[in-house]
Write a protein that holds these residues in place. Structure first.
Motif, short mmCIF file in Angstrom:
data_model
loop_
_atom_site.label_atom_id
_atom_site.label_comp_id
_atom_site.label_asym_id
_atom_site.label_seq_id
_atom_site.Cartn_x
_atom_site.Cartn_y
_atom_site.Cartn_z
N GLU A 283 0.83 -1.21 0.00
CA GLU A 283 0.00 0.00 0.00
C GLU A 283 0.86 1.25 0.00
N GLU A 284 1.96 1.23 0.76
CA GLU A 284 2.87 2.37 0.77
C GLU A 284 3.47 2.61 -0.61
N LYS A 288 2.95 5.79 -3.23
CA LYS A 288 4.06 6.53 -3.83
C LYS A 288 3.90 6.62 -5.35
N ARG A 289 3.28 5.59 -5.94
CA ARG A 289 3.14 5.54 -7.39
C ARG A 289 1.99 6.39 -7.91
N LEU A 290 1.05 6.75 -7.07
CA LEU A 290 -0.16 7.43 -7.52
C LEU A 290 0.18 8.69 -8.30
N PRO A 297 -0.58 3.92 -11.59
CA PRO A 297 -0.15 3.66 -12.97
C PRO A 297 -0.12 2.17 -13.32
N VAL A 298 0.18 1.32 -12.34
CA VAL A 298 0.20 -0.12 -12.60
C VAL A 298 -1.20 -0.61 -12.96
N ASP A 341 -4.04 10.95 -15.33
CA ASP A 341 -4.32 10.95 -13.89
C ASP A 341 -3.39 10.01 -13.11
N SER A 342 -2.88 8.99 -13.79
CA SER A 342 -1.97 8.06 -13.12
C SER A 342 -0.50 8.44 -13.30
N GLY A 343 -0.25 9.41 -14.21
CA GLY A 343 1.13 9.82 -14.44
C GLY A 343 1.82 9.04 -15.53
N LEU A 344 1.11 8.11 -16.19
CA LEU A 344 1.72 7.38 -17.30
C LEU A 344 2.03 8.32 -18.46
#
Length: 375
Positions: A283-284, A288-290, A297-298, A341-344
């Motif tokens: 979850e952490e 961080k990826r959000l 993004p995953v 929105d996911s940064g991809l």
């Protein structure tokens, strides 16, 4: 005026050392021989009484069994049952006669026993035997906060000693250590050892966990013994070691069963803790990826069509523009919005006044102007 009846003393056998003996006779040896002979006579007499009681008991047991069989055969009307009934009735009659004989012999024995003179061995008998144990004073129930604070304070003060006890292996070593440190015999020590076992299992130190688990069950058995006796556990831990070291098989089996069950519970708790830690870590990492829009993004990448995934894998913007051109505009806009929105996808999407462009503008931008895909 009433008179005292001294007749009860008429049949007392005088003590051995009150007899007059010849000066040439070894008096102490004579007294010992006389006393030994009297003790042997008494033991032989008592054995005779026990044999009579056993004989009467066994006779009555057989008689009860015969009577039960007779009751069952009375309900049957077959010829074979009638033959057996006759036989059992004859046996019943014989056993009743034997019972009367045994009772007569026992009555004679009791009369003979009452007529026997008293002596120094029969006059002095324990009226009763009693052991006095200091009971643990009743205390008011502690709150959860008080228990937690008590545990924390105790561990801070005695943590090193508790760990040392947890590493001991031999019964004698454990008993001696608790004798030297009786304050360790308490719930706080047991609770700390349980936590210590789980920590060791999480660290995959399995052999060490099993050693501390053994000492944990030792402490728990002592505490349970104290509860059953309603005494302070510091006053009864020696009783536990005395019992466990005498190789009482039933007690030893109970101890081993509880130890194995406890180790399984520890493994289960350790597994849950590891799974929880992994979930928290994942979850952490996900947080961080959000991306700027709060999407992972995953997750977004896995939801994309295979053609779009290939574009991001190869970091080919021209291929991405070509794929979007061939897609349904509504679907393409939705995918591109999720990518942003996911940064991809990081577009140069600021207008002159600093506001972000609408989905339509973003879609057109991807179609017309090459941008960089986020790695």
């Amino acid at each position: 005026m009433s008179r005292i009846d001294y007749s009860v003393w008429d049949h007392i056998e005088v003590s051995d050392d009150e007899d007059d003996t010849h000066p040439n006779i070894d008096t102490p040896s004579l007294f010992r021989w006389r006393h030994q002979a009297r003790v042997e006579r008494m033991e032989e007499f008592q054995k005779k009484g026990e044999d009579l009681k056993k004989g009467l008991t066994e006779c009555r047991r057989k008689l009860t069994e015969i009577q039960k069989k007779i009751q069952g055969l009375n309900l049957s009307e077959s010829d074979g049952a009638k033959t057996e009934l006759t036989k059992f009735q004859a046996d019943e009659k014989k056993l009743k006669k034997e019972e009367r004989d045994w009772e007569k012999k026992l009555d004679e024995f009791n009369r003979e026993e009452r007529k026997m003179p008293w002596n120094v061995d029969t006059l002095s008998k324990d009226g009763f035997s009693k052991s006095i144990v200091n009971k643990k004073p009743e205390t008011s129930e502690e709150t959860e906060e008080e228990k937690e604070q008590k545990h924390k304070t105790f561990v801070e003060k005695h943590e090193k000693q508790i760990k040392h006890f947890g590493m001991l292996r031999r019964w004698d070593d454990s008993q001696k250590y608790l004798s030297d440190n009786p304050h360790l015999v308490c719930e706080e020590t047991a609770n700390y050892l349980v936590i210590m076992c789980i920590d060791l299992e999480v660290e995959e130190k399995h052999a060490l966990m099993e050693q501390v688990a053994h000492q944990t069950i030792v402490m728990q058995f002592i505490l349970e013994l104290a509860k059953s006796l309603k005494v302070d556990p510091r006053g009864c831990f020696r009783q536990f070691f005395a019992k466990i070291k005498t190789a009482d098989q039933q007690y030893q089996d109970a101890f081993n069963d509880e130890l194995e069950a406890f180790k399984e519970r520890v493994k289960g708790r350790a597994k849950i803790r590891i799974e929880k830690a992994l979930k928290e870590y994942e979850e952490e990492e996900r947080q961080k990826r959000l991306g700027p829009g709060g999407l992972d993004p995953v997750d977004v990448y896995e939801s994309l069509p295979a053609e779009m995934q290939k574009c991001f894998d190869e970091k080919d913007i021209s291929m991405l523009q070509e794929v979007i051109t061939k897609m349904d505009p509504t679907e393409a806009k939705l995918h591109m919005k999720r990518c942003i929105d996911s940064g991809l996808w990081v577009p140069n999407s600021k207008s002159d006044d600093g506001e972000e462009k609408e989905e339509e503008g973003i879609y057109e931008e991807v179609k017309q102007e090459p941008q960089e895909a986020k790695e």
